[in-house]
Design an enzyme around this catalytic site. Structure first.
Site, short mmCIF file in Angstrom:
data_model
loop_
_atom_site.label_atom_id
_atom_site.label_comp_id
_atom_site.label_asym_id
_atom_site.label_seq_id
_atom_site.Cartn_x
_atom_site.Cartn_y
_atom_site.Cartn_z
N ASP A 167 0.84 -1.20 0.00
CA ASP A 167 0.00 0.00 0.00
C ASP A 167 0.87 1.25 0.00
O ASP A 167 2.06 1.21 0.29
CB ASP A 167 -1.04 -0.02 1.12
CG ASP A 167 -0.46 0.27 2.50
OD1 ASP A 167 0.76 0.48 2.61
OD2 ASP A 167 -1.23 0.28 3.46
N HIS A 224 -8.97 14.99 -2.07
CA HIS A 224 -9.20 13.63 -2.56
C HIS A 224 -8.89 13.48 -4.05
O HIS A 224 -8.51 12.40 -4.52
CB HIS A 224 -10.66 13.22 -2.30
CG HIS A 224 -10.92 12.92 -0.86
ND1 HIS A 224 -10.57 11.74 -0.26
CD2 HIS A 224 -11.49 13.68 0.12
CE1 HIS A 224 -10.92 11.76 1.01
NE2 HIS A 224 -11.48 12.93 1.27
N GLU A 236 -5.99 2.41 -0.67
CA GLU A 236 -4.67 2.52 -1.29
C GLU A 236 -3.88 1.22 -1.20
O GLU A 236 -2.66 1.20 -1.40
CB GLU A 236 -3.87 3.64 -0.60
CG GLU A 236 -3.41 3.35 0.83
CD GLU A 236 -4.46 3.61 1.90
OE1 GLU A 236 -4.08 3.72 3.07
OE2 GLU A 236 -5.67 3.70 1.56
#
Length: 328
Positions: free
Chosen positions: A200, A213, A243
């Site tokens: 991630d 965002h 993520e």
């Protein structure tokens, strides 16, 4: 649908399409609850779930495909019936002509013989015309069904794909990881390593907090593009959630596995983003990796837990690094 004894209806297809896509968590939760209680989902419950979570637009594609499919099947059945009737008529003519010729004893019965030949010729020509017409209709039906199949394949691909990154989505991963483990366990010899790689993006929340965002989505797209360039042909990559990503792949050695993961890690570390309007400040991107080697007869849940634990260790040890899950 087959697994849970649910008929392939437009409503059921629409429900499972949205379930696999994973964009309606409340629908997934309710369907999971119904399946857990009843081991199936009745038509009444399916209709109730559809009415609660979906609308007619969600049903449109599957209704259209279903109607076209059954319409094509009906037409083929009708054409087969017509072809059989013509075949029966031709067979009757053949039998009648044969019987008539068997009764001829006079060598001078030319007209009778010519009459039989003319009838056979006419019937034969008519049969050939019907056969050509039937062949044309079958070709048309084949193309219709082929187009419908492609439409369903496209819809399935959409259902299996994360729209932001283009990777397979979580629903697809949950299905595939079971198959990944099962196939490896069924092999008589294990000449390669089956591996789950979880990674991630480090400090991803900061991108969203500091840049918004939209910038976070840009980071995900950049990472996805970079990883796609490096992915092995035999590997599959999934957006596991947020993520976090997963890769399933096979390697000859542990060194090959580490080299592959590090190759991706280093390429991600070359990426950076800027805040809109700020040409001077760059924010570097990096990712942490957790690797788990599949052992025979290990299920998907255990494999994911081990890879996730290795990823957690990579995070706690400083990020932008790779850790291998220990055997337990």
């Amino acid at each position: 649908m087959v697994k849970y004894r649910m008929p392939v209806t437009p409503i059921n297809y629409a429900i499972w399409y949205c379930y696999i896509q994973g964009n309606k968590p409340s629908l997934n939760a309710e369907l999971d609850h119904v399946i857990a209680q009843q081991q199936t989902c009745t038509q009444d419950r399916a209709k109730a779930i559809f009415d609660k979570h979906l609308n007619k637009d969600d049903l449109a594609l599957f209704q259209d495909v279903s109607e076209k499919f059954y319409s094509t099947i009906d037409q083929v059945q009708q054409d087969l019936g017509i072809a059989l009737e013509h075949s029966k008529s031709f067979t009757t003519t053949l039998v009648d002509s044969q019987n008539e010729l068997n009764l001829i004893t006079d060598i001078s019965s030319y007209n009778q013989v010519l009459g039989c030949v003319e009838r056979l010729t006419d019937e034969s020509i008519a049969m050939q015309n019907h056969a050509r017409e039937f062949q044309t209709k079958l070709a048309f039906a084949y193309n219709e069904i082929k187009d419908l199949k492609e439409a369903l394949n496209v819809s399935k691909k959409v259902a299996d794909t994360d729209p932001l990154t283009g990777f397979y989505n979580r629903g697809k991963f949950d299905l595939d990881i079971t198959d990944f483990c099962k196939k490896y366990s069924e092999q008589n010899q294990h000449t390669s390593l089956a591996v789950l790689i979880m990674f991630d993006i480090d400090h991803f929340k900061r991108f969203n907090d500091d840049f918004g965002h939209q910038k976070g989505d840009e980071v995900l797209k950049l990472v996805a593009k970079k990883v796609k360039e490096k992915i092995k042909e035999t590997a599959k990559i999934y957006r596991y959630g947020g993520e976090e990503f997963c890769i399933t792949a096979y390697f000859d050695t542990i060194n090959d596995m580490m080299a592959f993961a590090d190759y991706i890690r280093l390429d991600i570390a070359k990426l950076a983003v800027r805040k809109k309007g700020d040409t001077n400040t760059k924010r570097a991107i990096s990712a942490s990796f957790g690797l788990a080697i599949l052992r025979p007869f290990t299920n998907g849940t255990v494999l994911v837990e081990r890879a996730n634990r290795a990823l957690y260790i990579a995070k706690t040890h400083g990020r932008n690094r790779i850790e291998i899950a220990p055997d337990v």
